[in-house]
Design a protein around this motif. Structure first.
Motif, short mmCIF file in Angstrom:
data_model
loop_
_atom_site.label_atom_id
_atom_site.label_comp_id
_atom_site.label_asym_id
_atom_site.label_seq_id
_atom_site.Cartn_x
_atom_site.Cartn_y
_atom_site.Cartn_z
N VAL A 91 22.39 39.70 7.47
CA VAL A 91 21.29 40.15 8.30
C VAL A 91 21.67 41.52 8.83
O VAL A 91 22.76 41.70 9.39
N GLU A 92 20.80 42.50 8.65
CA GLU A 92 21.03 43.84 9.17
C GLU A 92 19.77 44.30 9.87
O GLU A 92 18.74 44.52 9.22
N ALA A 93 19.86 44.43 11.22
CA ALA A 93 18.69 44.83 12.02
C ALA A 93 17.52 43.92 11.70
O ALA A 93 17.61 42.71 11.87
N ASP A 94 16.42 44.49 11.16
CA ASP A 94 15.24 43.66 10.87
C ASP A 94 15.16 43.28 9.40
O ASP A 94 14.10 42.88 8.92
N ASN A 95 16.27 43.34 8.68
CA ASN A 95 16.30 43.00 7.26
C ASN A 95 17.10 41.73 7.01
O ASN A 95 18.13 41.49 7.65
N LEU A 96 16.61 40.93 6.05
CA LEU A 96 17.35 39.78 5.55
C LEU A 96 17.66 40.03 4.07
O LEU A 96 16.79 40.48 3.32
N TYR A 97 18.89 39.72 3.65
CA TYR A 97 19.29 39.84 2.26
C TYR A 97 19.63 38.45 1.74
O TYR A 97 20.48 37.76 2.32
N LEU A 98 18.96 38.04 0.67
CA LEU A 98 19.03 36.67 0.20
C LEU A 98 19.31 36.62 -1.29
O LEU A 98 19.07 37.59 -2.02
N SER A 99 19.76 35.46 -1.75
CA SER A 99 19.86 35.22 -3.19
C SER A 99 19.35 33.82 -3.52
O SER A 99 19.44 32.91 -2.71
N PHE A 100 18.79 33.71 -4.72
CA PHE A 100 18.31 32.43 -5.27
C PHE A 100 18.78 32.34 -6.71
O PHE A 100 18.98 33.35 -7.38
N ASP A 101 18.93 31.13 -7.19
CA ASP A 101 19.34 30.95 -8.58
C ASP A 101 18.25 31.39 -9.55
O ASP A 101 18.56 31.93 -10.62
N ARG A 102 16.98 31.17 -9.18
CA ARG A 102 15.88 31.44 -10.09
C ARG A 102 14.84 32.34 -9.44
O ARG A 102 14.61 32.28 -8.23
N ALA A 103 14.17 33.13 -10.28
CA ALA A 103 13.13 34.04 -9.77
C ALA A 103 11.97 33.25 -9.19
O ALA A 103 11.40 33.64 -8.17
N GLU A 104 11.58 32.13 -9.85
CA GLU A 104 10.47 31.34 -9.33
C GLU A 104 10.76 30.82 -7.93
O GLU A 104 9.89 30.84 -7.06
N ALA A 105 11.98 30.35 -7.72
CA ALA A 105 12.34 29.82 -6.40
C ALA A 105 12.25 30.91 -5.34
O ALA A 105 11.78 30.67 -4.23
N ALA A 106 12.69 32.10 -5.69
CA ALA A 106 12.59 33.22 -4.76
C ALA A 106 11.14 33.53 -4.43
O ALA A 106 10.78 33.71 -3.25
N LEU A 107 10.29 33.57 -5.43
CA LEU A 107 8.89 33.91 -5.22
C LEU A 107 8.18 32.84 -4.40
O LEU A 107 7.48 33.15 -3.42
N TRP A 108 8.34 31.57 -4.77
CA TRP A 108 7.68 30.49 -4.04
C TRP A 108 8.11 30.47 -2.58
O TRP A 108 7.28 30.30 -1.68
N THR A 109 9.40 30.65 -2.35
CA THR A 109 9.91 30.62 -0.98
C THR A 109 9.37 31.79 -0.17
O THR A 109 9.01 31.64 1.01
N MET A 110 9.27 32.97 -0.78
CA MET A 110 8.75 34.12 -0.05
C MET A 110 7.25 33.99 0.25
O MET A 110 6.78 34.42 1.31
N GLN A 111 6.52 33.36 -0.64
CA GLN A 111 5.11 33.09 -0.35
C GLN A 111 4.98 32.13 0.84
O GLN A 111 4.15 32.33 1.73
N GLU A 112 5.82 31.10 0.82
CA GLU A 112 5.79 30.14 1.92
C GLU A 112 6.23 30.79 3.23
O GLU A 112 5.65 30.56 4.29
N LEU A 113 7.27 31.61 3.14
CA LEU A 113 7.77 32.28 4.34
C LEU A 113 6.74 33.23 4.91
O LEU A 113 6.54 33.29 6.14
N ARG A 114 6.07 33.96 4.06
CA ARG A 114 5.03 34.89 4.52
C ARG A 114 3.96 34.15 5.30
O ARG A 114 3.57 34.58 6.39
N ALA A 115 3.49 33.03 4.78
CA ALA A 115 2.47 32.24 5.47
C ALA A 115 3.01 31.66 6.77
O ALA A 115 2.31 31.62 7.80
#
Length: 203
Positions: A91-115
């Motif tokens: 975590v740096e200031a207002d940024n989060l840096y993350l990793s996921f095993d799969r691109a789909e998992a990253a996308l689905w999670t970010m859609q859920e997080l945005r909502a």
């Protein structure tokens, strides 16, 4: 050549040692490069999340209120990310840096997080990359896809926008029809990224 004991995620000291060997003994460069790849190279989805309006909030609300908003964003984000199989790198200031095993998992999670964050009137910009990177310790990733994800999340994505690199888009097995492509030149480098439609709900 001196050897380090292998660990799950070799740290920066280990990498610095190998790079010094690479510099001081050019004849060993091929061997050192192979060890660096063997020890540090991994393939994953890289996600950079940037909280929107940081500068405006600081100016209009003051730094204390802004820091409270950042803390709220973190408190709401981290449990959701970890419950979806993501790893918080740093975590740096207002940024989060993350990793996921799969691109789909990253996308689905970010859609859920945005909502999820919109309910709290918090808005984010997201960049997602996918590919080979050097993983150093538990916090740092280095490589082209890391650089691109940072550029997308921190500089190019608008509020509540999710952008994917070409590699992340190609790694998806679903949802490709929900993206539009954008090609632009930045610092004399032309590249294509993919913009998720803002009305797309989590799958």
């Amino acid at each position: 050549m001196e050897q380090f004991v292998a660990t799950a995620h070799p740290d920066a000291e280990h990498l610095a040692h190998l790079l010094r060997q690479r510099r001081s003994q050019p004849a060993w460069q091929t061997i050192v490069d192979a060890e660096i790849r063997d020890r540090f190279l991994t393939t994953c989805a890289i996600v950079v999340v940037d909280m929107a309006d940081f500068s405006r909030l600081t100016q209009t609300e003051g730094i204390i209120a802004t820091l409270q908003q950042i803390q709220t964003m973190r408190d709401l984000s981290v449990p959701l990310i970890q419950n979806r199989g993501g790893q918080l790198l740093k975590v740096e200031a207002d940024n989060l840096y993350l990793s996921f095993d799969r691109a789909e998992a990253a996308l689905w999670t970010m859609q859920e997080l945005r909502a999820h964050l919109k309910v709290a009137d918090i808005h984010i910009s997201v960049g997602i990359g996918y590919g080979e990177v050097l993983r150093v310790g538990d916090r740092d990733l280095y490589g082209h896809e890391m650089n691109l994800a940072s550029k997308l999340g921190e500089d190019l994505a608008a509020d509540d926008e999710i952008l994917l690199t070409e590699s992340a888009y190609q790694a998806l097995s679903t949802q490709r029809s929900q993206f539009s492509s954008v090609t632009r030149a930045i610092s004399d480098v032309t590249f294509t990224y993919y913009q998720l439609r803002s009305d797309t709900a989590p799958s």
